[in-house]
Design a protein around this motif. Sequence first.
Motif, PDB file in Angstrom:
ATOM      1  N   SER A   1       4.693  17.065  -2.928  1.00  0.00           N
ATOM      2  CA  SER A   1       5.823  17.306  -2.037  1.00  0.00           C
ATOM      3  C   SER A   1       5.690  16.396  -0.813  1.00  0.00           C
ATOM      4  O   SER A   1       4.594  15.906  -0.512  1.00  0.00           O
ATOM      5  CB  SER A   1       5.825  18.765  -1.588  1.00  0.00           C
ATOM      6  OG  SER A   1       4.727  18.998  -0.708  1.00  0.00           O
ATOM      7  N   PRO A   2       6.783  16.196  -0.081  1.00  0.00           N
ATOM      8  CA  PRO A   2       6.666  15.428   1.162  1.00  0.00           C
ATOM      9  C   PRO A   2       5.628  16.033   2.121  1.00  0.00           C
ATOM     10  O   PRO A   2       4.870  15.294   2.750  1.00  0.00           O
ATOM     11  CB  PRO A   2       8.072  15.477   1.756  1.00  0.00           C
ATOM     12  CG  PRO A   2       8.957  15.582   0.547  1.00  0.00           C
ATOM     13  CD  PRO A   2       8.183  16.484  -0.400  1.00  0.00           C
ATOM     14  N   ALA A   3       5.561  17.356   2.208  1.00  0.00           N
ATOM     15  CA  ALA A   3       4.583  17.986   3.107  1.00  0.00           C
ATOM     16  C   ALA A   3       3.153  17.655   2.680  1.00  0.00           C
ATOM     17  O   ALA A   3       2.294  17.378   3.529  1.00  0.00           O
ATOM     18  CB  ALA A   3       4.790  19.503   3.132  1.00  0.00           C
ATOM     19  N   GLU A   4       2.893  17.649   1.384  1.00  0.00           N
ATOM     20  CA  GLU A   4       1.556  17.295   0.893  1.00  0.00           C
ATOM     21  C   GLU A   4       1.256  15.828   1.153  1.00  0.00           C
ATOM     22  O   GLU A   4       0.140  15.477   1.555  1.00  0.00           O
ATOM     23  CB  GLU A   4       1.449  17.604  -0.607  1.00  0.00           C
ATOM     24  CG  GLU A   4       1.467  19.087  -0.910  1.00  0.00           C
ATOM     25  CD  GLU A   4       1.661  19.416  -2.375  1.00  0.00           C
ATOM     26  OE1 GLU A   4       1.174  20.482  -2.803  1.00  0.00           O
ATOM     27  OE2 GLU A   4       2.315  18.627  -3.106  1.00  0.00           O
TER      28      GLU A   4
ATOM     29  N   GLY B   1       0.813  -1.217   0.000  1.00  0.00           N
ATOM     30  CA  GLY B   1       0.000   0.000   0.000  1.00  0.00           C
ATOM     31  C   GLY B   1       0.842   1.261   0.000  1.00  0.00           C
ATOM     32  O   GLY B   1       0.573   2.208  -0.750  1.00  0.00           O
ATOM     33  N   LEU B   2       1.859   1.282   0.833  1.00  0.00           N
ATOM     34  CA  LEU B   2       2.728   2.456   0.887  1.00  0.00           C
ATOM     35  C   LEU B   2       3.539   2.618  -0.392  1.00  0.00           C
ATOM     36  O   LEU B   2       3.686   3.737  -0.900  1.00  0.00           O
ATOM     37  CB  LEU B   2       3.650   2.392   2.103  1.00  0.00           C
ATOM     38  CG  LEU B   2       2.968   2.651   3.443  1.00  0.00           C
ATOM     39  CD1 LEU B   2       3.924   2.337   4.591  1.00  0.00           C
ATOM     40  CD2 LEU B   2       2.464   4.087   3.538  1.00  0.00           C
ATOM     41  N   ARG B   3       4.044   1.522  -0.916  1.00  0.00           N
ATOM     42  CA  ARG B   3       4.800   1.623  -2.179  1.00  0.00           C
ATOM     43  C   ARG B   3       3.917   2.183  -3.283  1.00  0.00           C
ATOM     44  O   ARG B   3       4.344   3.040  -4.065  1.00  0.00           O
ATOM     45  CB  ARG B   3       5.384   0.266  -2.579  1.00  0.00           C
ATOM     46  CG  ARG B   3       6.624  -0.102  -1.774  1.00  0.00           C
ATOM     47  CD  ARG B   3       7.342  -1.300  -2.371  1.00  0.00           C
ATOM     48  NE  ARG B   3       6.535  -2.517  -2.343  1.00  0.00           N
ATOM     49  CZ  ARG B   3       6.409  -3.318  -1.273  1.00  0.00           C
ATOM     50  NH1 ARG B   3       7.069  -3.023  -0.148  1.00  0.00           N
ATOM     51  NH2 ARG B   3       5.671  -4.401  -1.327  1.00  0.00           N
ATOM     52  N   THR B   4       2.670   1.733  -3.348  1.00  0.00           N
ATOM     53  CA  THR B   4       1.730   2.245  -4.350  1.00  0.00           C
ATOM     54  C   THR B   4       1.454   3.714  -4.115  1.00  0.00           C
ATOM     55  O   THR B   4       1.447   4.514  -5.055  1.00  0.00           O
ATOM     56  CB  THR B   4       0.425   1.422  -4.322  1.00  0.00           C
ATOM     57  OG1 THR B   4       0.740   0.057  -4.593  1.00  0.00           O
ATOM     58  CG2 THR B   4      -0.572   1.935  -5.343  1.00  0.00           C
ATOM     59  N   PHE B   5       1.232   4.089  -2.868  1.00  0.00           N
ATOM     60  CA  PHE B   5       0.984   5.500  -2.561  1.00  0.00           C
ATOM     61  C   PHE B   5       2.148   6.366  -3.017  1.00  0.00           C
ATOM     62  O   PHE B   5       1.943   7.414  -3.650  1.00  0.00           O
ATOM     63  CB  PHE B   5       0.749   5.715  -1.061  1.00  0.00           C
ATOM     64  CG  PHE B   5       0.718   7.171  -0.705  1.00  0.00           C
ATOM     65  CD1 PHE B   5      -0.407   7.940  -0.945  1.00  0.00           C
ATOM     66  CD2 PHE B   5       1.841   7.796  -0.162  1.00  0.00           C
ATOM     67  CE1 PHE B   5      -0.427   9.300  -0.654  1.00  0.00           C
ATOM     68  CE2 PHE B   5       1.830   9.147   0.127  1.00  0.00           C
ATOM     69  CZ  PHE B   5       0.688   9.900  -0.115  1.00  0.00           C
ATOM     70  N   PHE B   6       3.358   5.966  -2.727  1.00  0.00           N
ATOM     71  CA  PHE B   6       4.516   6.795  -3.080  1.00  0.00           C
ATOM     72  C   PHE B   6       4.712   6.879  -4.596  1.00  0.00           C
ATOM     73  O   PHE B   6       5.164   7.903  -5.099  1.00  0.00           O
ATOM     74  CB  PHE B   6       5.774   6.324  -2.348  1.00  0.00           C
ATOM     75  CG  PHE B   6       5.727   6.636  -0.875  1.00  0.00           C
ATOM     76  CD1 PHE B   6       5.590   7.939  -0.427  1.00  0.00           C
ATOM     77  CD2 PHE B   6       5.802   5.620   0.069  1.00  0.00           C
ATOM     78  CE1 PHE B   6       5.525   8.232   0.940  1.00  0.00           C
ATOM     79  CE2 PHE B   6       5.737   5.911   1.432  1.00  0.00           C
ATOM     80  CZ  PHE B   6       5.597   7.215   1.864  1.00  0.00           C
ATOM     81  N   ARG B   7       4.331   5.835  -5.326  1.00  0.00           N
ATOM     82  CA  ARG B   7       4.377   5.922  -6.797  1.00  0.00           C
ATOM     83  C   ARG B   7       3.337   6.916  -7.311  1.00  0.00           C
ATOM     84  O   ARG B   7       3.614   7.713  -8.213  1.00  0.00           O
ATOM     85  CB  ARG B   7       4.155   4.543  -7.433  1.00  0.00           C
ATOM     86  CG  ARG B   7       5.394   3.656  -7.386  1.00  0.00           C
ATOM     87  CD  ARG B   7       5.272   2.432  -8.280  1.00  0.00           C
ATOM     88  NE  ARG B   7       4.174   1.545  -7.917  1.00  0.00           N
ATOM     89  CZ  ARG B   7       4.263   0.551  -7.040  1.00  0.00           C
ATOM     90  NH1 ARG B   7       5.397   0.295  -6.428  1.00  0.00           N
ATOM     91  NH2 ARG B   7       3.215  -0.203  -6.782  1.00  0.00           N
ATOM     92  N   ILE B   8       2.142   6.881  -6.737  1.00  0.00           N
ATOM     93  CA  ILE B   8       1.096   7.832  -7.124  1.00  0.00           C
ATOM     94  C   ILE B   8       1.530   9.252  -6.762  1.00  0.00           C
ATOM     95  O   ILE B   8       1.384  10.180  -7.567  1.00  0.00           O
ATOM     96  CB  ILE B   8      -0.249   7.474  -6.457  1.00  0.00           C
ATOM     97  CG1 ILE B   8      -0.780   6.165  -7.032  1.00  0.00           C
ATOM     98  CG2 ILE B   8      -1.258   8.609  -6.622  1.00  0.00           C
ATOM     99  CD1 ILE B   8      -1.970   5.585  -6.279  1.00  0.00           C
ATOM    100  N   ALA B   9       2.059   9.432  -5.567  1.00  0.00           N
ATOM    101  CA  ALA B   9       2.512  10.758  -5.130  1.00  0.00           C
ATOM    102  C   ALA B   9       3.576  11.310  -6.079  1.00  0.00           C
ATOM    103  O   ALA B   9       3.568  12.504  -6.406  1.00  0.00           O
ATOM    104  CB  ALA B   9       3.042  10.695  -3.696  1.00  0.00           C
ATOM    105  N   ALA B  10       4.472  10.459  -6.545  1.00  0.00           N
ATOM    106  CA  ALA B  10       5.491  10.898  -7.503  1.00  0.00           C
ATOM    107  C   ALA B  10       4.843  11.284  -8.834  1.00  0.00           C
ATOM    108  O   ALA B  10       5.200  12.298  -9.435  1.00  0.00           O
ATOM    109  CB  ALA B  10       6.533   9.804  -7.703  1.00  0.00           C
ATOM    110  N   ALA B  11       3.892  10.481  -9.289  1.00  0.00           N
ATOM    111  CA  ALA B  11       3.210  10.771 -10.553  1.00  0.00           C
ATOM    112  C   ALA B  11       2.456  12.094 -10.472  1.00  0.00           C
ATOM    113  O   ALA B  11       2.395  12.846 -11.452  1.00  0.00           O
ATOM    114  CB  ALA B  11       2.250   9.635 -10.908  1.00  0.00           C
ATOM    115  N   TRP B  12       1.891  12.389  -9.319  1.00  0.00           N
ATOM    116  CA  TRP B  12       1.146  13.634  -9.125  1.00  0.00           C
ATOM    117  C   TRP B  12       2.055  14.805  -8.772  1.00  0.00           C
ATOM    118  O   TRP B  12       1.605  15.937  -8.691  1.00  0.00           O
ATOM    119  CB  TRP B  12       0.096  13.456  -8.039  1.00  0.00           C
ATOM    120  CG  TRP B  12      -1.071  12.598  -8.428  1.00  0.00           C
ATOM    121  CD1 TRP B  12      -1.359  12.080  -9.661  1.00  0.00           C
ATOM    122  CD2 TRP B  12      -2.104  12.144  -7.559  1.00  0.00           C
ATOM    123  NE1 TRP B  12      -2.517  11.344  -9.606  1.00  0.00           N
ATOM    124  CE2 TRP B  12      -2.996  11.364  -8.329  1.00  0.00           C
ATOM    125  CE3 TRP B  12      -2.364  12.317  -6.200  1.00  0.00           C
ATOM    126  CZ2 TRP B  12      -4.138  10.758  -7.789  1.00  0.00           C
ATOM    127  CZ3 TRP B  12      -3.496  11.716  -5.667  1.00  0.00           C
ATOM    128  CH2 TRP B  12      -4.376  10.950  -6.457  1.00  0.00           C
TER     129      TRP B  12
END
Length: 129
Positions: free
Chosen positions: A31-34, A17-28
């Motif tokens: 920022s780390p704060a967001e 779940g976290l790995r998927t979230f971080f891939r989505i966050a990178a695609a979007w």
Amino acid sequence: MNTVAAEATPRLKAGPGLRTFFRIAAAWGLSPAEQIIILGQPPRSTFYKWRDRPDEASLSRDTFERLSYIFGIYRGLQILLPNEQSADAWVKKPNSAQPFNGRSALDVMLGGNVADLHLVRRYIDAQRG
């Protein structure tokens, strides 16, 4: 379900779940704060542990719920906007639709509440029909 199995279940799900979230966050382009806000404002040290060692993370039900909404938003956008760049850029674009009132979906999601994620997910699901 015994106590040991109940405690182990979240840990088993946390890594993927976290790995998927971080891939989505990178695609979007988040920022780390967001990312921290969307994840429910865990302490910064916890956030970086999750990012660096997702398989060791133990997540709360609230965080799992937040991840579920993000995955649904991401998937819904991929269906609505088959062009990957357009789908990923959509979250940061101002939107005049009723729930956004000129704000972007990201602005809404950064309200920090699970309900904010739910609102964006519900909008995307309604657009899909």
